[in-house]
Design a protein around this motif. Structure first.
Motif, PDB file in Angstrom:
ATOM      1  N   THR A  30       2.303   3.489  -4.585  1.00 11.80           N
ATOM      2  CA  THR A  30       2.558   2.568  -3.595  1.00 11.80           C
ATOM      3  C   THR A  30       2.024   2.980  -2.234  1.00 11.80           C
ATOM      4  O   THR A  30       1.781   4.221  -1.913  1.00 11.80           O
ATOM      5  CB  THR A  30       3.863   2.342  -3.549  1.00 11.80           C
ATOM      6  N   GLU A  31       1.700   1.732  -1.245  1.00 12.01           N
ATOM      7  CA  GLU A  31       1.476   1.997   0.020  1.00 12.01           C
ATOM      8  C   GLU A  31       2.582   1.530   0.801  1.00 12.01           C
ATOM      9  O   GLU A  31       3.099   0.851   0.763  1.00 12.01           O
ATOM     10  CB  GLU A  31       0.102   1.275   0.448  1.00 12.01           C
ATOM     11  N   LEU A  32       3.300   2.576   1.634  1.00 10.48           N
ATOM     12  CA  LEU A  32       4.433   2.391   2.433  1.00 10.48           C
ATOM     13  C   LEU A  32       4.065   1.614   3.717  1.00 10.48           C
ATOM     14  O   LEU A  32       3.000   2.184   4.253  1.00 10.48           O
ATOM     15  CB  LEU A  32       5.183   3.721   2.581  1.00 10.48           C
ATOM     16  N   GLN A  33       4.738   0.825   4.129  1.00 17.24           N
ATOM     17  CA  GLN A  33       4.563   0.170   5.455  1.00 17.24           C
ATOM     18  C   GLN A  33       5.959   0.399   6.213  1.00 17.24           C
ATOM     19  O   GLN A  33       6.962  -0.054   5.707  1.00 17.24           O
ATOM     20  CB  GLN A  33       4.022  -1.228   5.277  1.00 17.24           C
ATOM     21  N   PHE A  34       5.802   1.025   7.364  1.00 22.14           N
ATOM     22  CA  PHE A  34       7.160   1.214   8.327  1.00 22.14           C
ATOM     23  C   PHE A  34       6.807   0.790   9.543  1.00 22.14           C
ATOM     24  O   PHE A  34       5.691   1.054  10.060  1.00 22.14           O
ATOM     25  CB  PHE A  34       7.748   2.478   8.180  1.00 22.14           C
ATOM     26  N   CYS A  35       7.608  -0.282  10.103  1.00 21.90           N
ATOM     27  CA  CYS A  35       7.487  -0.638  11.297  1.00 21.90           C
ATOM     28  C   CYS A  35       8.674  -0.536  12.350  1.00 21.90           C
ATOM     29  O   CYS A  35       9.811  -0.471  11.796  1.00 21.90           O
ATOM     30  CB  CYS A  35       7.477  -2.315  11.277  1.00 21.90           C
ATOM     31  N   PHE A  36       8.259  -0.481  13.545  1.00 18.85           N
ATOM     32  CA  PHE A  36       9.245  -0.516  14.760  1.00 18.85           C
ATOM     33  C   PHE A  36       9.192  -1.733  15.594  1.00 18.85           C
ATOM     34  O   PHE A  36       8.167  -1.950  16.057  1.00 18.85           O
ATOM     35  CB  PHE A  36       8.925   0.721  15.546  1.00 18.85           C
ATOM     36  N   ASN A  37      10.271  -2.445  15.323  1.00 20.20           N
ATOM     37  CA  ASN A  37      10.291  -3.758  16.058  1.00 20.20           C
ATOM     38  C   ASN A  37      11.168  -3.825  17.358  1.00 20.20           C
ATOM     39  O   ASN A  37      12.161  -3.332  17.273  1.00 20.20           O
ATOM     40  CB  ASN A  37      10.972  -4.730  15.171  1.00 20.20           C
ATOM     41  N   ASP A  58       5.158  -2.459  16.232  1.00 22.47           N
ATOM     42  CA  ASP A  58       4.113  -1.374  15.678  1.00 22.47           C
ATOM     43  C   ASP A  58       4.607  -0.993  14.519  1.00 22.47           C
ATOM     44  O   ASP A  58       5.607  -0.433  13.778  1.00 22.47           O
ATOM     45  CB  ASP A  58       4.072  -0.420  16.662  1.00 22.47           C
ATOM     46  N   CYS A  59       3.359  -1.142  13.560  1.00 17.80           N
ATOM     47  CA  CYS A  59       3.647  -0.913  12.078  1.00 17.80           C
ATOM     48  C   CYS A  59       2.570   0.201  11.421  1.00 17.80           C
ATOM     49  O   CYS A  59       1.414   0.416  12.158  1.00 17.80           O
ATOM     50  CB  CYS A  59       3.205  -2.005  11.032  1.00 17.80           C
ATOM     51  N   PHE A  60       2.930   0.862  10.705  1.00 21.62           N
ATOM     52  CA  PHE A  60       2.028   2.211  10.171  1.00 21.62           C
ATOM     53  C   PHE A  60       1.912   1.947   8.647  1.00 21.62           C
ATOM     54  O   PHE A  60       3.199   1.546   7.945  1.00 21.62           O
ATOM     55  CB  PHE A  60       2.362   3.622  10.603  1.00 21.62           C
ATOM     56  N   HIS A  61       1.079   2.647   8.071  1.00 17.73           N
ATOM     57  CA  HIS A  61       1.054   2.735   6.456  1.00 17.73           C
ATOM     58  C   HIS A  61       0.538   4.158   5.964  1.00 17.73           C
ATOM     59  O   HIS A  61      -0.263   4.893   6.700  1.00 17.73           O
ATOM     60  CB  HIS A  61      -0.382   1.728   6.153  1.00 17.73           C
ATOM     61  N   GLU A  62       1.115   4.429   4.904  1.00 14.80           N
ATOM     62  CA  GLU A  62       0.922   5.780   4.255  1.00 14.80           C
ATOM     63  C   GLU A  62       1.034   5.393   2.679  1.00 14.80           C
ATOM     64  O   GLU A  62       1.873   4.730   2.258  1.00 14.80           O
ATOM     65  CB  GLU A  62       1.872   6.622   4.638  1.00 14.80           C
ATOM     66  N   SER A  63       0.009   5.996   2.057  1.00 19.77           N
ATOM     67  CA  SER A  63      -0.121   6.049   0.642  1.00 19.77           C
ATOM     68  C   SER A  63       0.853   7.068   0.045  1.00 19.77           C
ATOM     69  O   SER A  63       0.753   8.184   0.471  1.00 19.77           O
ATOM     70  CB  SER A  63      -1.406   6.288   0.035  1.00 19.77           C
ATOM     71  N   THR A 106       4.408  -4.115  -2.558  1.00 17.88           N
ATOM     72  CA  THR A 106       4.788  -5.289  -3.292  1.00 17.88           C
ATOM     73  C   THR A 106       5.544  -6.226  -2.241  1.00 17.88           C
ATOM     74  O   THR A 106       5.810  -7.264  -2.348  1.00 17.88           O
ATOM     75  CB  THR A 106       5.591  -5.181  -4.394  1.00 17.88           C
ATOM     76  N   GLY A 107       5.775  -5.412  -0.782  1.00 19.17           N
ATOM     77  CA  GLY A 107       6.790  -6.243  -0.051  1.00 19.17           C
ATOM     78  C   GLY A 107       8.160  -6.069  -0.312  1.00 19.17           C
ATOM     79  O   GLY A 107       8.844  -6.853   0.695  1.00 19.17           O
ATOM     80  N   ARG A 108       8.676  -5.224  -1.038  1.00 18.93           N
ATOM     81  CA  ARG A 108      10.099  -5.048  -1.184  1.00 18.93           C
ATOM     82  C   ARG A 108      10.663  -4.242  -0.133  1.00 18.93           C
ATOM     83  O   ARG A 108      10.150  -3.267   0.248  1.00 18.93           O
ATOM     84  CB  ARG A 108      10.527  -4.556  -2.550  1.00 18.93           C
ATOM     85  N   LEU A 109      11.543  -4.440   0.517  1.00 19.14           N
ATOM     86  CA  LEU A 109      12.548  -4.058   1.664  1.00 19.14           C
ATOM     87  C   LEU A 109      13.010  -2.783   1.194  1.00 19.14           C
ATOM     88  O   LEU A 109      14.000  -2.926   0.288  1.00 19.14           O
ATOM     89  CB  LEU A 109      13.211  -4.944   2.479  1.00 19.14           C
ATOM     90  N   ILE A 110      12.829  -1.617   1.657  1.00 15.59           N
ATOM     91  CA  ILE A 110      13.606  -0.391   1.205  1.00 15.59           C
ATOM     92  C   ILE A 110      14.543  -0.014   2.121  1.00 15.59           C
ATOM     93  O   ILE A 110      15.655   0.113   1.610  1.00 15.59           O
ATOM     94  CB  ILE A 110      12.408   0.801   0.915  1.00 15.59           C
ATOM     95  N   PHE A 111      14.509  -0.040   3.418  1.00 11.85           N
ATOM     96  CA  PHE A 111      15.264   0.231   4.402  1.00 11.85           C
ATOM     97  C   PHE A 111      15.241  -0.586   5.684  1.00 11.85           C
ATOM     98  O   PHE A 111      14.151  -0.999   5.780  1.00 11.85           O
ATOM     99  CB  PHE A 111      15.189   1.705   4.773  1.00 11.85           C
ATOM    100  N   ALA A 112      16.174  -1.025   6.195  1.00 14.77           N
ATOM    101  CA  ALA A 112      16.251  -1.682   7.398  1.00 14.77           C
ATOM    102  C   ALA A 112      17.160  -1.335   8.653  1.00 14.77           C
ATOM    103  O   ALA A 112      18.567  -1.174   8.110  1.00 14.77           O
ATOM    104  CB  ALA A 112      16.212  -3.320   7.084  1.00 14.77           C
ATOM    105  N   ASP A 113      16.934  -1.290   9.678  1.00 20.16           N
ATOM    106  CA  ASP A 113      17.877  -0.891  10.678  1.00 20.16           C
ATOM    107  C   ASP A 113      17.738  -1.946  11.834  1.00 20.16           C
ATOM    108  O   ASP A 113      16.511  -2.203  11.999  1.00 20.16           O
ATOM    109  CB  ASP A 113      17.674   0.577  11.307  1.00 20.16           C
ATOM    110  N   TYR A 114      18.631  -2.165  12.482  1.00 19.91           N
ATOM    111  CA  TYR A 114      18.704  -3.253  13.574  1.00 19.91           C
ATOM    112  C   TYR A 114      19.497  -2.734  14.730  1.00 19.91           C
ATOM    113  O   TYR A 114      20.482  -2.452  14.609  1.00 19.91           O
ATOM    114  CB  TYR A 114      19.414  -4.619  13.191  1.00 19.91           C
ATOM    115  N   SER A 172      14.431  -1.492  16.186  1.00 23.45           N
ATOM    116  CA  SER A 172      14.867  -2.039  14.869  1.00 23.45           C
ATOM    117  C   SER A 172      13.601  -1.425  14.065  1.00 23.45           C
ATOM    118  O   SER A 172      12.690  -1.326  14.612  1.00 23.45           O
ATOM    119  CB  SER A 172      14.543  -3.572  14.668  1.00 23.45           C
ATOM    120  N   PHE A 173      14.090  -1.239  12.607  1.00 21.92           N
ATOM    121  CA  PHE A 173      13.159  -0.428  11.909  1.00 21.92           C
ATOM    122  C   PHE A 173      13.225  -1.002  10.527  1.00 21.92           C
ATOM    123  O   PHE A 173      14.505  -1.460   9.919  1.00 21.92           O
ATOM    124  CB  PHE A 173      13.597   1.007  11.870  1.00 21.92           C
TER     125      PHE A 173
END
Length: 227
Positions: free
Chosen positions: A94-101, A35-40, A71-79, A64-65
């Motif tokens: 930028t437009e941020l995209q954060f996902c819960f995997n 599930d992904c969300f977007h914020e400007s 630009t698709g650059r990964l800022i943070f990642a949790d597993y 996982s987060f």
């Protein structure tokens, strides 16, 4: 007249000080889902993201987060973490995209509570456009103590924001503890049910064995004699 001007300035300062975005949500990520969300966000803003898994559907409380920019650059990642807090200052718009995997889980869905805050930490932002201050004498400007009013309102805003975040954190911890307690209750009941079945079965076998020692016509006695 001076009181009216002071009131207008106070309202303008207050509207500037509370200019931020704050969202909180509880979602359910299905097994094998994402599930992904977007914020400007604007350059110079600070983004705070906090999440916590409050229910795992009889499984582990983990998710996982990942957080990416436009630009698709990964800022943070949790597993496979149960909770975490991330803070990041945006270097550009930028437009941020954060996902819960939850793709690593094939059976259990995950209930996740998260909160995102986007705010501008520049204390001088917006003061260059205060046309209402033009034409005031130095004495009137000094009497209004605009800077003092701004500092007080910002402190109040920050304290209220921290209090709300703390209350949200307490609610998420309470929901998580309740789900853990219910999960333990389910496991204890299930284990007790199987133990009772085993005890009844063993007791029934013991009764038949003891009875067969005295009943020579029973099938169990005949089996004992043949053995």
């Amino acid at each position: 007249m001076n009181k009216l001007v002071q009131l207008i300035v106070l309202l303008v300062v207050f509207s500037r000080s509370i200019e931020c975005l704050q969202k909180e949500m509880t979602i359910i990520v299905p097994p094998g889902g994402k599930d992904c969300f977007h914020e400007s966000g604007l350059a110079g803003q600070t983004v705070d993201i906090e999440y916590q898994v409050i229910d795992g559907s009889h499984g582990d409380l983990d998710i996982s987060f990942d957080l990416n920019d436009s630009t698709g650059r990964l800022i943070f990642a949790d597993y496979k973490k149960s909770d975490n807090i991330h803070r990041y200052k945006l270097p550009h718009d930028t437009e941020l995209q954060f996902c819960f995997n939850n793709e690593f889980s094939r059976i259990n869905s995950k209930t996740v509570f998260f909160e995102i805050i986007l705010e501008n930490e520049d204390e001088d932002a917006g003061w260059s456009n205060f046309d209402i201050l033009e034409g005031l004498s130095p004495d009137e400007f000094y009497d209004m103590k605009v800077q003092d009013i701004e500092d007080i309102i910002k402190r109040v805003r920050n304290n209220l924001t921290k209090a709300r975040q703390f209350q949200d954190m307490l609610r998420s911890h309470e929901a998580r503890d309740r789900n853990v307690a219910e999960e333990n209750y389910f496991k204890v009941n299930t284990w007790s049910f199987f133990q009772i079945i085993i005890m009844v079965g063993v007791g029934f076998c013991q009764v038949i064995m003891v009875k067969s020692l005295f009943d020579t016509e029973s099938k169990a006695h005949k089996l004992w004699r043949k053995s």
